[in-house]
Each structure stands twice: as structure tokens, then as C-alpha cells.
Design a protein around this motif. Sequence first.
Motif, mmCIF file in Angstrom:
data_model
loop_
_atom_site.group_PDB
_atom_site.id
_atom_site.type_symbol
_atom_site.label_atom_id
_atom_site.label_comp_id
_atom_site.label_asym_id
_atom_site.label_seq_id
_atom_site.Cartn_x
_atom_site.Cartn_y
_atom_site.Cartn_z
ATOM 1 N N MET A 436 50.838 41.390 37.422
ATOM 2 C CA MET A 436 49.611 42.173 37.516
ATOM 3 C C MET A 436 48.762 42.106 36.256
ATOM 4 S SD MET A 436 50.713 45.503 39.728
ATOM 5 C CE MET A 436 48.985 45.773 40.092
ATOM 6 N N ALA A 437 49.340 42.434 35.105
ATOM 7 C CA ALA A 437 48.524 42.525 33.893
ATOM 8 C C ALA A 437 48.085 41.153 33.390
ATOM 9 C CB ALA A 437 49.303 43.260 32.801
ATOM 10 N N VAL A 438 49.026 40.200 33.323
ATOM 11 C CA VAL A 438 48.681 38.869 32.806
ATOM 12 C C VAL A 438 47.630 38.174 33.672
ATOM 13 C CG1 VAL A 438 49.586 36.569 32.282
ATOM 14 C CG2 VAL A 438 50.870 38.600 31.601
ATOM 15 N N PRO A 439 47.770 38.139 35.024
ATOM 16 C CA PRO A 439 46.727 37.501 35.833
ATOM 17 C C PRO A 439 45.350 38.153 35.708
ATOM 18 C CG PRO A 439 48.737 37.702 37.104
ATOM 19 C CD PRO A 439 48.946 38.489 35.846
ATOM 20 N N VAL A 440 45.308 39.482 35.524
ATOM 21 C CA VAL A 440 44.015 40.154 35.377
ATOM 22 C C VAL A 440 43.271 39.644 34.144
ATOM 23 C CG1 VAL A 440 42.932 42.393 34.919
ATOM 24 C CG2 VAL A 440 44.703 42.202 36.654
ATOM 25 N N LEU A 441 44.008 39.208 33.138
ATOM 26 C CA LEU A 441 43.384 38.636 31.945
ATOM 27 C C LEU A 441 43.098 37.147 32.097
ATOM 28 C CD1 LEU A 441 45.592 40.397 29.221
ATOM 29 C CD2 LEU A 441 43.220 40.940 29.813
ATOM 30 N N LEU A 442 43.981 36.417 32.765
ATOM 31 C CA LEU A 442 43.827 34.965 32.845
ATOM 32 C C LEU A 442 42.768 34.524 33.845
ATOM 33 C CD1 LEU A 442 47.537 33.698 32.706
ATOM 34 C CD2 LEU A 442 45.873 33.847 30.844
ATOM 35 N N VAL A 443 42.702 35.181 34.995
ATOM 36 C CA VAL A 443 41.788 34.731 36.056
ATOM 37 C C VAL A 443 40.330 34.712 35.605
ATOM 38 C CG1 VAL A 443 40.852 35.365 38.317
ATOM 39 C CG2 VAL A 443 43.316 35.290 37.971
ATOM 40 N N PRO A 444 39.811 35.752 34.922
ATOM 41 C CA PRO A 444 38.405 35.684 34.472
ATOM 42 C C PRO A 444 38.142 34.581 33.456
ATOM 43 C CG PRO A 444 39.206 37.954 34.458
ATOM 44 C CD PRO A 444 40.392 37.081 34.662
ATOM 45 N N GLY A 445 39.204 34.005 32.880
ATOM 46 C CA GLY A 445 39.012 32.888 31.963
ATOM 47 C C GLY A 445 38.538 31.623 32.639
ATOM 48 N N PRO A 545 33.135 44.114 50.506
ATOM 49 C CA PRO A 545 33.768 45.315 51.092
ATOM 50 C C PRO A 545 35.210 45.058 51.528
ATOM 51 C CG PRO A 545 31.554 45.036 51.945
ATOM 52 C CD PRO A 545 31.884 43.792 51.205
ATOM 53 N N PHE A 546 35.461 43.889 52.106
ATOM 54 C CA PHE A 546 36.808 43.572 52.560
ATOM 55 C C PHE A 546 37.759 43.309 51.391
ATOM 56 C CE2 PHE A 546 34.222 42.542 56.295
ATOM 57 C CZ PHE A 546 34.916 43.241 57.266
ATOM 58 N N ARG A 547 37.213 42.860 50.267
ATOM 59 C CA ARG A 547 38.054 42.693 49.081
ATOM 60 C C ARG A 547 38.612 44.041 48.622
ATOM 61 N NH1 ARG A 547 34.942 38.406 45.045
ATOM 62 N NH2 ARG A 547 34.017 37.096 46.666
ATOM 63 N N LEU A 548 37.766 45.055 48.630
ATOM 64 C CA LEU A 548 38.237 46.388 48.245
ATOM 65 C C LEU A 548 39.282 46.907 49.225
ATOM 66 C CD1 LEU A 548 34.904 48.077 47.091
ATOM 67 C CD2 LEU A 548 36.820 47.350 45.653
ATOM 68 N N THR A 605 44.986 48.044 39.053
ATOM 69 C CA THR A 605 44.265 48.293 40.299
ATOM 70 C C THR A 605 42.877 48.856 40.027
ATOM 71 O OG1 THR A 605 46.340 48.713 41.467
ATOM 72 C CG2 THR A 605 44.330 49.548 42.473
ATOM 73 N N VAL A 606 42.799 49.825 39.126
ATOM 74 C CA VAL A 606 41.493 50.385 38.770
ATOM 75 C C VAL A 606 40.602 49.311 38.155
ATOM 76 C CG1 VAL A 606 40.335 52.040 37.272
ATOM 77 C CG2 VAL A 606 42.406 52.721 38.492
ATOM 78 N N ALA A 607 41.189 48.487 37.268
ATOM 79 C CA ALA A 607 40.398 47.422 36.642
ATOM 80 C C ALA A 607 39.885 46.433 37.681
ATOM 81 C CB ALA A 607 41.244 46.703 35.596
ATOM 82 N N LEU A 608 40.743 46.085 38.644
ATOM 83 C CA LEU A 608 40.319 45.157 39.695
ATOM 84 C C LEU A 608 39.234 45.780 40.565
ATOM 85 C CD1 LEU A 608 43.752 43.643 40.796
ATOM 86 C CD2 LEU A 608 41.886 42.428 39.672
ATOM 87 N N ALA A 609 39.408 47.059 40.933
ATOM 88 C CA ALA A 609 38.410 47.725 41.774
ATOM 89 C C ALA A 609 37.059 47.795 41.067
ATOM 90 C CB ALA A 609 38.896 49.121 42.147
ATOM 91 N N ILE A 610 37.076 48.124 39.787
ATOM 92 C CA ILE A 610 35.816 48.184 39.032
ATOM 93 C C ILE A 610 35.172 46.804 38.954
ATOM 94 C CG2 ILE A 610 34.844 48.604 36.744
ATOM 95 C CD1 ILE A 610 36.886 50.833 36.389
#
Length: 656
Positions: A436-445, A545-548, A605-610
Motif C-alpha cells: 500500500m504505502a510503497v506503491p502510492v509513492l512509486l506510481v506517481p513517479g 466516479p467508478f474509481r472511487l 486510502t485517504v491519500a488515494l481518494a484525495i
Amino acid sequence: MSRSVRVFGPAVLVAVALVSTVAALAYGGGAAPQLIQDPGAFSRWGLPIAKLFVNLGAAGMIGALVLVVWALAPKRREFDVALDVAAASAAVFTIASAVTGLLTFLVVTGVPLSLGDTFGAQLGQFLTAIPLGQSWLATTLMGAAVTVLCFAVRNHTAVLFVTVLAIASLVPMAQQGHAAGTAGHNAAITALGLHLIFAGVWLGGLLTIVLLRRELDAKRLPVVLARYSTVALICFIVVAVSGYASAALRIGTWDQLASQYGVLVIVKLLALLALGGFGALQRRYLIGRMSRAGVSGVREFWFLVVAELAFMGIASGVAAALARTATPVGEEPGSIAQSPAEILTGEPLPPWPELWRYFTEWNLDLLWIFACAFGIFFYLAGVRRLRRRGDSWPVYRTVLWVAGMLLLAYITNGGVNAYEQYLFSAHMAAHMVLTMAVPVLLVPGAPVTLAARSIRPRKDGSRGGREWILLAVHSKFAGIIANPLVAAVLFAGSLWVFYFTGLFRWTMDDHLGHEWMIVHFLITGYLFVQSLIGIDPVPYRLPYPFRLVLLLGTMAMHAFFGLAIMSSTGLLLADWYGAMGWGTDALIDQQTGGGIAWSIGEIPTVALAITVAVQWRRSDQKESTRHDRHADRTGDAELEAYNAHLAAIAEHDRRG
């Protein structure tokens, strides 16, 4: 010189390797008679020599396949000749592995060689029931499969999978090294595996270039050599660091360098340093000279190649002898284990897990140190190349990528990795951060986008990094697993499959299983995050919308898994975590791990939703801006036409 080097170069390699093996065995005592059940001089001397040919065959097999995959063009004859080299080397590797397995049986058991039924039954029992024999049987069978495939396969993409199989054939050998079953055995396995693979690519690639001499003219040789040189530089770094790590585990203290084993390690190190100097000379001087002047420098290059092969022969021979030389640090445990935890893990207990210990204890894993270091280096090199040619790249992408790699390095090498074998809570913390945490940082790269923009495309039909990455991204398989629904099922479903099947136990018992676990959770987490906020190209993306909805539904399943662990009254691995006897309540620790699984997902989850909401808003703004610009260009023609249509309808109704 350039014509005769095809025969003279390999001959020098084999001759020097054999002489070095015999000399190192004589000096280090690796072929000395055994005090109990001595197998005889033939087996004692024959085993390391057979192992030498296993290493040389593996090098030729892997090195040739890597050149085919990375440097050579399928439409040229060089491609087929290199595959023939790989097939011949794989055949040598297979035969030598079979002989090594037989000689290992003779040395271990002391049974004399015979053709009787009893000997055959004993050998069969050794190969099928004893782990050491099983590893050599598996190595032989995989080598035979690679031999057949190298003759049969000529498709460029299929050769990549043959290369993977060839590399996998070295894994059983890596699991046999010194310190297997003692403290530090996981680090020893990783270091030896990396050393075998990258040394093979380095040696085998150069040997293949020598054997391709007739197919590489004065213009083609610098091109292929420059590509090989890049790979060789990476191999030099990995071989040097992994060799140091292996030596440190086996030698122990600096004063043991004066031992016979230590002296042989120093000889191997000096040969490695000489090879590094040859490689630097090639990169800085000869390749550029040959590229500019055509034939100029070719003769000097071939002289240098023969010298390199000679030093590689020294390193290979000494390495084969070292495998039979007694190490200063014995392979048997030096003391009786003080706790069940040490008996189960084979590792000395880390200090009591105070919170601050998670930031001061280290359990290094060379595989992930290299992965993270090279991941950061090549990313920054790509950004630098873009900026040098005047293109821009957002700073936040670079910052996030580097932060993600550093977090991955900590999780796989830091305090969490030091305690996860002993505490389920530490294991679950590692799992949650990886997925969860590592992909949230890597994907936007956006590493795929960066690679596509920064790596120079090939024009000769060969495939470099850019071509292989884009081929993988646009493949049918990638289209399936990158589908948002499939990614969500893999992300949430793998939790239940992993922890409630035998996979969990495998990752505890086998270091290979532990490495697989890291790769699996990292990939499934990356695919899920990519489907939600990714910038890199994918075949299909859900509307915002479907992503959320997908995010909330998947994380609800994730939270339910955490709650199930928190409320459980039975241990998942009772004969592991429940048998540690480390002074902790295993059930309470497992419930703590469930709480970690439930709670640690909230922040990502909050970071992804935002992030999804912000991207949704920006997408709407871009769409609105696009419509406004279109209206400005056309003078609101669409709006005027729509108004005219409404007016016509109103007039028609009035007349009616």
C-alpha cells in the motif's frame, strides 16, 4: 590476431581456469584426503573441476542469451549464432551438472563407484530424497530443457523466457553455498545467487562476443560492444559487492584473511580489480576509438579481450576451489541455540523489539539494496537526460519515486525485516507497507513514461530497455492484469489466499519464498494503485466516479480481513510464531498484526481518494477549457446551432 582469437581466447580461458583450480586446491587443501570415508583422489579432484565446467557452461549459456535479448538483432546472423553458442554452453552445463551430482554423491557418502544395482539404488535415493542431490538433479533437468529450447526457439520474445529459465537453473546451486543452515544463511544464499548470475553474464557475454567475431564487422562490433559494456559495468558492481558480502560471511574477521581461504579470496579480488580496469579501458578508450575510426583500435581490443579472458579464468578457477576449501567461519553452528526462535530461524535473536529498535536494527538483503539503488540511479539518469535536451519533468514525480525506493529499501533491509520472522505484527507491517504505502509513492513517479521519453529507441531491430518495457506494457497479459477489476481482485484476494494456504508457511521456511512474497505484494499493490491514480499508459481506465467506488469496495474487503485477524482465536502458523518462545504472547501479537492490517490502510486510502478527487477535478477543468477554446475558435458555432434548433422547434409548435 582477430581471426585466431575465436579459438585462442576460449582456449586461454579454459586452460588458465584449470591451472588456477588445481593450484588453488593444492594450496587451500580443498582436495586433501578426508579423515573418514575418503572417496579417493578421483572424486576429490574431479568434483571441483566438474564444478568449474558447470560455472563456465552456465556463463556461456546465460551470457549468450542476455546478449541475444539485449544487444543483437534478430534479422542478422549474429542472433542465430549466439543462440547456438547458448545451446552448446547449456549442453556443457547439463553434462557437467550431472557429473557434479554423481561426484558429490561419491564425496558425501564415501560409496565407491560401481555399476551394481545397490549403487544405482543408493544414487537414486540421493538424487530424489536428499536436498543436496535434489538440487543437482533439478539443475541438470533445467539445463537440459534450456539446451533443447535454445535449439528450437528463435522468436525474440520467447528467448526472453528461455533466459529466465536459464537464470533460474542457478538457484539450486545458490542454495548449496557455505553457511547454508547457519547464521546468515539467507544473506549467503542471496549473495551467492547474485554472484553466480552476474558473473555468468559478465564472462559469458564477453566469450560470446569472441565467438561472434566473424559476424561482427568493424562497424557492428562497437555497437554490440557498447551495449555489452553497459551490462558488464552493472555486473562488475554486483559481483564486487556480492563477493565482498560472501567473503565477509565466510571469513568473519580481518585477521582471518591470512588463512588459506582468505588468501584465495584476495587472489580472486585482485583478478576482479584487474577486470574492472580492463572494462574501464574499453569504455573510455577503445569503444569510442573504434566507433570513430572504423578498424582503428580493433587489434588492440582483441589483445585486451584475451587478457580479460585469462583473468576471468583465474577468478573462475579460484572460485571453483573456494567451494571446496574450508572456511574460517565453520558451516556448523558455533553454539547451542538459546531459544526455540533461534532453532526455527537459524539466526541469532535481535534485541528485544522496543519501538526505537525498528529504526536502528538492520537485516540486509542485497537483492533489494541493488534493486532500489539501481532504481534510483536509472530514474535520475533518465530525468537528467530529459533536462539536458530541454524537456521538462515534474519535480514532484522524482521526489515521490526516490521516497518510494528509500521506503522499499528500509522495509526490506531495516528493523521490520529484522523482526518479521519472529513477530507476526512486524510481518504484517512489512506486508502493508509493501502493498500500500510503497506503491502510492512509486506510481506517481510514472517510470514507464520516463523510460519511453528518455531511453533512445533502437533502429537495428534489436530490443533495448525502451523496447522491452513498451512491449511488456502493451502485451495482452499486461492488459489483463492491469484491468482495474482484475487488479482489485488480485490486491484483495491475495490476502486471503496467501495467509490461509501453504504459501504463508513457504515464505517462512524458504528464503526464495520470502523474496517471492515481497515481489508479489509489491506488484499487486502497484497494479491496484496504478488503476486508480496512474499516469503511465494502460489499456483501460475506469471513469473517476467508478474509481472511487472500486477503491472503497476494495478497502472494505481489506479492512474486513484485518478485523478477521483481530478477532481470531487460533494462530495462523502455530508451529512457527506459536513456538518461538520469545517471551511474547503469539495470539496477542497476531491480533496486533490484524489491527495493523486494518488501520494502516486508512492513510493510503485517504491519500488515494484525495488524489482521485483532485485528478477528477483537473480532468473536468481540462475538458471545460477544451470546450471554451473550441468555442472561441468556432465562434460558439455549436451553441448557435443548438439555439437555432430549439428556435425551429418552437416555431413549429407555434404554427401547429
